[in-house]
Design an enzyme around this catalytic site. Structure first.
Site, mmCIF file in Angstrom:
data_model
loop_
_atom_site.group_PDB
_atom_site.id
_atom_site.type_symbol
_atom_site.label_atom_id
_atom_site.label_comp_id
_atom_site.label_asym_id
_atom_site.label_seq_id
_atom_site.Cartn_x
_atom_site.Cartn_y
_atom_site.Cartn_z
ATOM 1 N N GLY A 10 0.965 -1.193 0.019
ATOM 2 C CA GLY A 10 0.180 0.005 -0.119
ATOM 3 C C GLY A 10 0.832 1.321 0.013
ATOM 4 N N ASN A 11 1.968 1.125 0.565
ATOM 5 C CA ASN A 11 2.944 2.336 0.538
ATOM 6 C C ASN A 11 3.181 2.857 -1.049
ATOM 7 O OD1 ASN A 11 4.476 -0.177 0.450
ATOM 8 N ND2 ASN A 11 6.267 1.258 0.309
ATOM 9 N N LYS A 126 -10.590 -7.783 10.108
ATOM 10 C CA LYS A 126 -10.155 -6.820 9.335
ATOM 11 C C LYS A 126 -10.841 -5.396 9.334
ATOM 12 C CE LYS A 126 -6.844 -6.035 6.083
ATOM 13 N NZ LYS A 126 -5.473 -6.534 6.271
ATOM 14 N N LYS A 211 -3.885 -9.261 1.192
ATOM 15 C CA LYS A 211 -3.535 -9.136 -0.076
ATOM 16 C C LYS A 211 -2.266 -10.124 -0.455
ATOM 17 C CE LYS A 211 -0.215 -6.320 -0.214
ATOM 18 N NZ LYS A 211 1.309 -6.411 -0.243
ATOM 19 N N LYS A 273 3.071 -11.537 5.480
ATOM 20 C CA LYS A 273 3.960 -11.396 4.491
ATOM 21 C C LYS A 273 4.836 -12.784 4.559
ATOM 22 C CE LYS A 273 3.943 -6.519 4.552
ATOM 23 N NZ LYS A 273 2.864 -6.335 3.302
#
Length: 311
Positions: A10-11, A126, A211, A273
């Site tokens: 998202g960054n 979430k 994601k 991640k």
């Protein structure tokens, strides 16, 4: 060369359409670096701020104007895929043309199947949307039946389920495009979460898929060689932010599992991640997952930086 799936953090996208439009210009350069090296590239991306803003806009609009309908969350996810994909594909196209690379790029609105009995549906976690006071959240829960929880001392936010991805519905279309030499943007924001009905119809559900998990699912289905998870740091670390922080260059499956068990990676941050990277390399011999920052992607694929997880 290799087939590379890039999970864009998202960054790289910012918080507003204007900010995103500027940031994707920079994001396109390291992506095209990999294309310039001859790799087949598929791009997935997050959508946290974007889908929350879309959802909130419809909520406010429907409360203030009776002719504006509320919008289901699956449809909000589809909208976010559309406008993020629009910005990304144009930025990548522009960078390709600047370098005289003759390749086309397209964003595919992607649905991801989840299990209707996934335990996440009974335990929404979430956070999405705006912050509210405790009193406001209690009234919203009474009015809507939604779940609101306190979030990091900043107020109360709505939480929705985050089920595990099972398969990407448009996988064959994506694969055909990749095999034809196209650059594909897919599974944006974790994909639009859908469940399969008995008559094979697909129905969107109020949920958001992680994601990184969805990116790993697509990378596995496409039999990619590399899964790039691009984030804000050049390498993952243990004891992050402490005087004894240690950056990690390479991890085996066993080493990564041990560090997860010891609690070195924060839930909702680095843990998903690392778990996605681990799952990808565990599925087939010879695969590599690389966690690094966007601007280091070109160096990371040649082994110069990043954290590499191998089997």
């Amino acid at each position: 060369m290799s087939k590379v799936l890039i999970a864009l953090g998202g960054n790289a996208l910012g918080n507003t359409p204007q900010e995103q439009l500027e940031l994707v210009q920079g994001s396109a350069k390291p992506i095209v670096d990999l294309i310039d090296q001859g790799h087949d590239v598929i791009i997935a991306h997050g959508n946290g701020p974007q889908v929350g803003a879309i959802n909130l806009a419809f909520e406010k609009g429907s409360s203030e104007h009776s002719n504006i309908p509320s919008m289901p969350f699956a449809e909000c996810g589809a909208m976010s895929q559309g406008y993020i994909g629009y910005h990304l594909q144009n930025a990548i196209r522009e960078e390709l043309l600047t370098r005289s690379i003759d390749k086309s790029v397209a964003a595919i609105v992607s649905q991801v199947v989840v299990a209707k009995d996934d335990p996440a549906f009974k335990n929404p976690t979430k956070p999405i949307g705006s912050f509210y006071s405790k009193e406001e959240a209690e009234k919203l829960m009474a009015d809507t039946g939604d779940t609101y929880v306190e979030d990091s001392g900043r107020g109360y936010r709505r939480v929705i389920p985050s089920p595990k991805p099972m398969k990407v519905v448009e996988k064959e279309i994506i694969e055909d495009l990749v095999n034809a030499g196209r650059i594909v943007i897919a599974a944006g924001g974790g994909g639009i979460p859908v469940i399969e009905e008995d008559n094979h119809a697909l129905r969107g559900v109020e949920a958001v898929i992680d994601k990184d998990s969805a990116s790993e699912c697509l990378a596995d289905e496409l039999d990619a060689d590399f899964l790039f998870i691009l984030t804000a740091v050049e390498k993952i670390a243990i004891n992050f932010g402490k005087p004894n922080q240690q950056d990690l260059d390479q991890l085996s499956i066993q080493e990564a599992e041990k560090l997860i068990e010891e609690g070195h990676f924060a839930p909702g941050s680095m843990l998903p991640k690392v778990e996605a990277a681990l799952h990808f390399v565990s599925a087939k011999e010879g695969r590599k997952s690389i966690i690094t920052s966007l601007d280091k992607a070109k160096d990371a694929i040649t082994g110069k930086t990043g954290t590499v997880i191998t089997n």
